[in-house]
Design a protein around this motif. Structure first.
Motif, PDB file in Angstrom:
ATOM      1  N   UNK A   1       6.247   3.903 -13.899  1.00 13.02           N
ATOM      2  CA  UNK A   1       7.779   2.734 -13.852  1.00 13.02           C
ATOM      3  C   UNK A   1       7.264   2.890 -15.387  1.00 13.02           C
ATOM      4  N   UNK A   2       8.970   2.577 -15.641  1.00  8.46           N
ATOM      5  CA  UNK A   2       8.745   2.046 -17.317  1.00  8.46           C
ATOM      6  C   UNK A   2       7.387   0.830 -18.097  1.00  8.46           C
ATOM      7  N   UNK A   3       7.519  -0.318 -17.240  1.00  6.95           N
ATOM      8  CA  UNK A   3       6.641  -1.287 -17.759  1.00  6.95           C
ATOM      9  C   UNK A   3       6.337  -2.291 -15.877  1.00  6.95           C
ATOM     10  N   UNK A   4       4.616  -2.400 -16.661  1.00  4.31           N
ATOM     11  CA  UNK A   4       3.941  -2.440 -15.411  1.00  4.31           C
ATOM     12  C   UNK A   4       3.707  -4.314 -16.045  1.00  4.31           C
ATOM     13  N   UNK A   5       3.536  -5.187 -14.947  1.00  5.60           N
ATOM     14  CA  UNK A   5       2.887  -6.468 -15.698  1.00  5.60           C
ATOM     15  C   UNK A   5       2.076  -6.825 -14.806  1.00  5.60           C
ATOM     16  N   UNK A   6       0.976  -6.711 -14.623  1.00  2.85           N
ATOM     17  CA  UNK A   6      -0.238  -7.452 -13.561  1.00  2.85           C
ATOM     18  C   UNK A   6      -0.712  -8.799 -14.141  1.00  2.85           C
ATOM     19  N   UNK A   7      -0.215  -9.545 -13.281  1.00  8.58           N
ATOM     20  CA  UNK A   7      -0.363 -11.565 -13.348  1.00  8.58           C
ATOM     21  C   UNK A   7      -2.107 -11.958 -13.417  1.00  8.58           C
ATOM     22  N   UNK A   8      -2.073 -12.786 -13.637  1.00  7.67           N
ATOM     23  CA  UNK A   8      -3.474 -13.427 -13.528  1.00  7.67           C
ATOM     24  C   UNK A   8      -3.786 -13.468 -12.152  1.00  7.67           C
ATOM     25  N   UNK A   9      -3.091 -13.535 -10.919  1.00  2.00           N
ATOM     26  CA  UNK A   9      -3.578 -13.196  -9.590  1.00  2.00           C
ATOM     27  C   UNK A   9      -3.399 -11.976  -9.180  1.00  2.00           C
ATOM     28  N   UNK A  10      -3.444 -11.483 -10.212  1.00  7.50           N
ATOM     29  CA  UNK A  10      -2.579  -9.909  -9.156  1.00  7.50           C
ATOM     30  C   UNK A  10      -3.781  -8.808  -9.392  1.00  7.50           C
ATOM     31  N   UNK A  11      -3.648  -7.768  -8.271  1.00 13.24           N
ATOM     32  CA  UNK A  11      -4.877  -6.631  -7.913  1.00 13.24           C
ATOM     33  C   UNK A  11      -4.178  -5.689  -8.231  1.00 13.24           C
TER      34      UNK A  11
ATOM     35  N   UNK B   1      -5.538  -1.557  -7.494  1.00 18.44           N
ATOM     36  CA  UNK B   1      -6.405  -0.691  -6.935  1.00 18.44           C
ATOM     37  C   UNK B   1      -5.422   1.184  -6.717  1.00 18.44           C
ATOM     38  N   UNK B   2      -6.074   2.149  -8.034  1.00 16.02           N
ATOM     39  CA  UNK B   2      -5.512   3.698  -8.004  1.00 16.02           C
ATOM     40  C   UNK B   2      -4.644   3.753  -9.593  1.00 16.02           C
ATOM     41  N   UNK B   3      -3.602   4.070  -9.761  1.00 16.53           N
ATOM     42  CA  UNK B   3      -3.513   5.370 -10.249  1.00 16.53           C
ATOM     43  C   UNK B   3      -1.456   4.009 -10.876  1.00 16.53           C
ATOM     44  N   UNK B   4      -1.545   3.827 -12.523  1.00 11.99           N
ATOM     45  CA  UNK B   4      -0.168   4.121 -13.485  1.00 11.99           C
ATOM     46  C   UNK B   4       0.504   4.788 -13.852  1.00 11.99           C
TER      47      UNK B   4
ATOM     48  N   UNK C   1      -1.622  -0.970  -3.279  1.00 12.47           N
ATOM     49  CA  UNK C   1      -3.242   0.087  -2.854  1.00 12.47           C
ATOM     50  C   UNK C   1      -2.175   1.177  -3.922  1.00 12.47           C
ATOM     51  N   UNK C   2      -2.665   1.982  -4.487  1.00  5.66           N
ATOM     52  CA  UNK C   2      -1.804   3.037  -4.174  1.00  5.66           C
ATOM     53  C   UNK C   2      -1.204   3.675  -5.514  1.00  5.66           C
ATOM     54  N   UNK C   3      -0.548   4.503  -6.039  1.00  2.00           N
ATOM     55  CA  UNK C   3       0.037   4.388  -7.924  1.00  2.00           C
ATOM     56  C   UNK C   3       1.441   4.027  -7.762  1.00  2.00           C
ATOM     57  N   UNK C   4       1.842   3.556  -9.006  1.00  2.00           N
ATOM     58  CA  UNK C   4       2.252   3.509  -9.904  1.00  2.00           C
ATOM     59  C   UNK C   4       3.491   4.510 -10.819  1.00  2.00           C
TER      60      UNK C   4
ATOM     61  N   UNK D   1       0.614  -1.266  -0.235  1.00  2.00           N
ATOM     62  CA  UNK D   1      -0.017   0.420  -0.291  1.00  2.00           C
ATOM     63  C   UNK D   1       0.989   1.366   0.192  1.00  2.00           C
ATOM     64  N   UNK D   2       0.737   2.133  -1.332  1.00  2.00           N
ATOM     65  CA  UNK D   2       1.817   3.168  -1.484  1.00  2.00           C
ATOM     66  C   UNK D   2       1.680   3.377  -2.158  1.00  2.00           C
ATOM     67  N   UNK D   3       3.262   4.708  -2.801  1.00  2.46           N
ATOM     68  CA  UNK D   3       3.151   4.431  -3.988  1.00  2.46           C
ATOM     69  C   UNK D   3       4.494   4.163  -4.408  1.00  2.46           C
TER      70      UNK D   3
END
Length: 140
Positions: free
Chosen positions: A78-88, A90-93, A73-76, A58-60
């Motif tokens: 990054x150059x690249x973000x991967x959300x995998x099959x069990x990933x969640x 909540x926030x801004x990317x 939960x928070x903000x990301x 939880x955070x940045x």
């Protein structure tokens, strides 16, 4: 010089937050970090951040690459973000590249990370078109 005569200072390191741990604070690191447990605060200057299926942060997060298979939960940023099959998430990317696998979830918003070089190229392309249209008007 390292403990056994080798220089290990140049090798990137991996920090691991174990499943049973909960840590709070600012993580300013030059390497990689993986959360199997819980974390809260800010991650700065990381190369790779991994939130495993048991992990929760939880955070940045400011990193080169972020992989989420748990909960963030928070903000990301990054150059690249991967959300995998069990990933969640909540926030801004804010990223150059976002991948969401089947089963992964983004509750929030994604914006493309600005690249100054792209806007300069577009402005130069616009400027190069303008003189050619002026030259056509001059010859007509």
């Amino acid at each position: 010089m390292g403990l056994f005569g080798k220089n290990t200072a140049s090798k990137p390191s991996m920090s691991l937050i174990a499943k049973q741990c909960r840590v709070v604070g600012e993580f300013d690191l030059d390497g990689d970090i993986q959360f199997d447990g819980k974390g809260e605060g800010a991650i700065l200057n990381a190369r790779n951040v991994v939130i495993s299926s048991t992990g929760h942060f939880k955070g940045d997060i400011h990193a080169e690459h972020v992989t989420i298979n748990g909960l963030v939960e928070g903000s990301i940023i990054a150059r690249e973000v991967n959300i995998l099959s069990e990933g969640k998430m909540k926030g801004q990317i804010q990223s150059e590249q976002l991948t969401i696998a089947k089963g992964g979830c983004l509750l929030g918003e994604n914006t493309q990370k600005d690249e100054p070089s792209l806007s300069v190229v577009n402005e130069e392309a616009s400027k190069s078109k303008a003189p050619s249209s002026d030259s056509k008007q001059a010859s007509a």
